[in-house]
Design a protein around this motif. Sequence first.
Motif, PDB file in Angstrom:
ATOM      1  N   THR A 136      22.168 -36.867 -11.629  1.00  0.00           N
ATOM      2  CA  THR A 136      21.029 -35.993 -11.917  1.00  0.00           C
ATOM      3  C   THR A 136      20.513 -36.151 -13.336  1.00  0.00           C
ATOM      4  O   THR A 136      19.477 -35.589 -13.691  1.00  0.00           O
ATOM      5  CB  THR A 136      21.389 -34.511 -11.696  1.00  0.00           C
ATOM      6  N   SER A 175      19.234 -40.522 -12.513  1.00  0.00           N
ATOM      7  CA  SER A 175      18.156 -40.272 -11.554  1.00  0.00           C
ATOM      8  C   SER A 175      17.205 -41.457 -11.461  1.00  0.00           C
ATOM      9  O   SER A 175      16.773 -41.843 -10.361  1.00  0.00           O
ATOM     10  CB  SER A 175      17.396 -38.997 -11.918  1.00  0.00           C
ATOM     11  N   ASP A 222      16.461 -44.071  -8.167  1.00  0.00           N
ATOM     12  CA  ASP A 222      15.109 -44.439  -7.747  1.00  0.00           C
ATOM     13  C   ASP A 222      14.929 -45.955  -7.729  1.00  0.00           C
ATOM     14  O   ASP A 222      14.450 -46.535  -6.742  1.00  0.00           O
ATOM     15  CB  ASP A 222      14.110 -43.786  -8.704  1.00  0.00           C
ATOM     16  N   ALA A 237      25.026 -41.396  -4.692  1.00  0.00           N
ATOM     17  CA  ALA A 237      24.801 -40.604  -5.899  1.00  0.00           C
ATOM     18  C   ALA A 237      25.916 -39.585  -6.072  1.00  0.00           C
ATOM     19  O   ALA A 237      26.187 -38.794  -5.163  1.00  0.00           O
ATOM     20  CB  ALA A 237      23.452 -39.891  -5.820  1.00  0.00           C
ATOM     21  N   THR A 269      27.374 -36.374  -8.238  1.00  0.00           N
ATOM     22  CA  THR A 269      26.949 -35.301  -9.144  1.00  0.00           C
ATOM     23  C   THR A 269      27.783 -34.051  -8.883  1.00  0.00           C
ATOM     24  O   THR A 269      28.273 -33.840  -7.776  1.00  0.00           O
ATOM     25  CB  THR A 269      25.460 -34.967  -8.951  1.00  0.00           C
ATOM     26  N   ALA A 306      21.283 -30.130  -6.261  1.00  0.00           N
ATOM     27  CA  ALA A 306      20.406 -31.291  -6.426  1.00  0.00           C
ATOM     28  C   ALA A 306      20.516 -32.275  -5.272  1.00  0.00           C
ATOM     29  O   ALA A 306      19.908 -33.350  -5.317  1.00  0.00           O
ATOM     30  CB  ALA A 306      20.738 -32.004  -7.743  1.00  0.00           C
ATOM     31  N   TRP A 341      17.145 -33.225  -3.672  1.00  0.00           N
ATOM     32  CA  TRP A 341      16.335 -33.915  -4.672  1.00  0.00           C
ATOM     33  C   TRP A 341      16.767 -35.368  -4.790  1.00  0.00           C
ATOM     34  O   TRP A 341      15.934 -36.282  -4.803  1.00  0.00           O
ATOM     35  CB  TRP A 341      16.466 -33.183  -5.995  1.00  0.00           C
ATOM     36  N   LEU A 342      18.065 -35.618  -4.847  1.00  0.00           N
ATOM     37  CA  LEU A 342      18.570 -36.986  -4.958  1.00  0.00           C
ATOM     38  C   LEU A 342      18.300 -37.790  -3.693  1.00  0.00           C
ATOM     39  O   LEU A 342      17.980 -38.982  -3.758  1.00  0.00           O
ATOM     40  CB  LEU A 342      20.076 -36.972  -5.270  1.00  0.00           C
ATOM     41  N   LEU A 385      14.879 -39.033  -3.817  1.00  0.00           N
ATOM     42  CA  LEU A 385      14.706 -40.160  -4.733  1.00  0.00           C
ATOM     43  C   LEU A 385      15.160 -41.474  -4.102  1.00  0.00           C
ATOM     44  O   LEU A 385      14.877 -42.544  -4.643  1.00  0.00           O
ATOM     45  CB  LEU A 385      15.487 -39.941  -6.030  1.00  0.00           C
ATOM     46  N   ILE A 413      10.777 -36.849 -10.932  1.00  0.00           N
ATOM     47  CA  ILE A 413      11.902 -36.892 -11.861  1.00  0.00           C
ATOM     48  C   ILE A 413      11.594 -36.152 -13.156  1.00  0.00           C
ATOM     49  O   ILE A 413      12.487 -35.638 -13.823  1.00  0.00           O
ATOM     50  CB  ILE A 413      12.278 -38.363 -12.159  1.00  0.00           C
ATOM     51  N   THR A 415      18.113 -31.596 -15.743  1.00  0.00           N
ATOM     52  CA  THR A 415      18.097 -32.520 -14.615  1.00  0.00           C
ATOM     53  C   THR A 415      16.906 -33.454 -14.739  1.00  0.00           C
ATOM     54  O   THR A 415      15.797 -33.025 -15.067  1.00  0.00           O
ATOM     55  CB  THR A 415      18.012 -31.743 -13.284  1.00  0.00           C
ATOM     56  N   GLY A 416      17.132 -34.744 -14.480  1.00  0.00           N
ATOM     57  CA  GLY A 416      16.044 -35.708 -14.536  1.00  0.00           C
ATOM     58  C   GLY A 416      15.590 -35.983 -15.952  1.00  0.00           C
ATOM     59  O   GLY A 416      16.372 -35.942 -16.899  1.00  0.00           O
TER      60      GLY A 416
END
Length: 332
Positions: A159, A164, A168, A179, A181, A186, A189-190, A193, A299, A321-322
């Motif tokens: 994250t 991040s 991507d 990923a 974390t 998150a 969200w991940l 991505l 992001i 984050t990001g």
Amino acid sequence: MSEVNALVAHQDAEGSIALKHEIVDLSFLPDGDVQIAVEYSGINYKDALAITPRGGVARGYPLIPGIDVAGTVTASTSSDFAVGDRVVAHGYDIGTGRHGGYADTARYPAEYLVKLDELTTAEAAAIGTAGFTAAMSVNAIRAAGVQQADGPILVTGATGGVGSVSVDLLAGLGYEVIASTGKSEAHDWLMALGATQVIGRLPAEGEKVRPLGKSQWAGVVDSVGGDTLAYALSTLNYGGTAAISGLARSADLPTTVMPFILRGVTLAGIDSVQLPIGARRDVWRQLGGELKPRHLREITKDVSVLDAPETLRTIVGGGVTGRTRVVVHDGF
């Protein structure tokens, strides 16, 4: 214009550091071939360390922090840059030994600067040092010959800024991305991505890091260090590569030589600070082309430069984050 609006860090006799808005004379800035109207900077872990007592990165005070600088040339004595050129600068001593991006004006040697052709200054600042480091990490894995069919790529600290953008970029290149974390919120969200799977921190609580564990990944992008990196190395596939760039968890590496001599794994160090300008410009060309992040908008979030001090206080504890882009123009 002879005055500069800036956030200036000062250290007192007791070692405490205060970051506050000041109007300074243009002569406060160091000499340089190119003067820039700064439009954007960024929030990075290193920026937070620069205003943290005993943070270990600032070479002295007073200091204008901000290791990322994106803006437009307003004056130049270099034949390589003309007034109106869009540029980005980062690395070297920017924001640590030379005044950085938390000011409406900056001045640098021409050999610090990258001219932007395909990217806007807003996009370049959103990518920033973290995204640039992610691109270098992805390039290291590709240069080692790791192919999409070889297996998944593990991204730790997924994250964060490096993590991040790495998720991507790798997903955009067709790699299967795992990923890792500690932020369960998150997950979605991940996945958006491009992560194929989202897992918790490694090693899992109570899990022992063995000299050699079960092979799981063809490559690793790590910005965490410590036992997380030790675990990743011990579980790399034969011939795998770990691209490492950070120590968010620890600078220690409690591992053995066994992954290296029994599985032929490679530990690739990633440094964006002293990278020569030619290679730096090449990576930025890639970031404007095949390596341009697909989800940069998702992001990135913006903060005004005057709100940067508050955001910097949260990043050390992992509260960001990001990527966080600092809006400098019209921010003072």
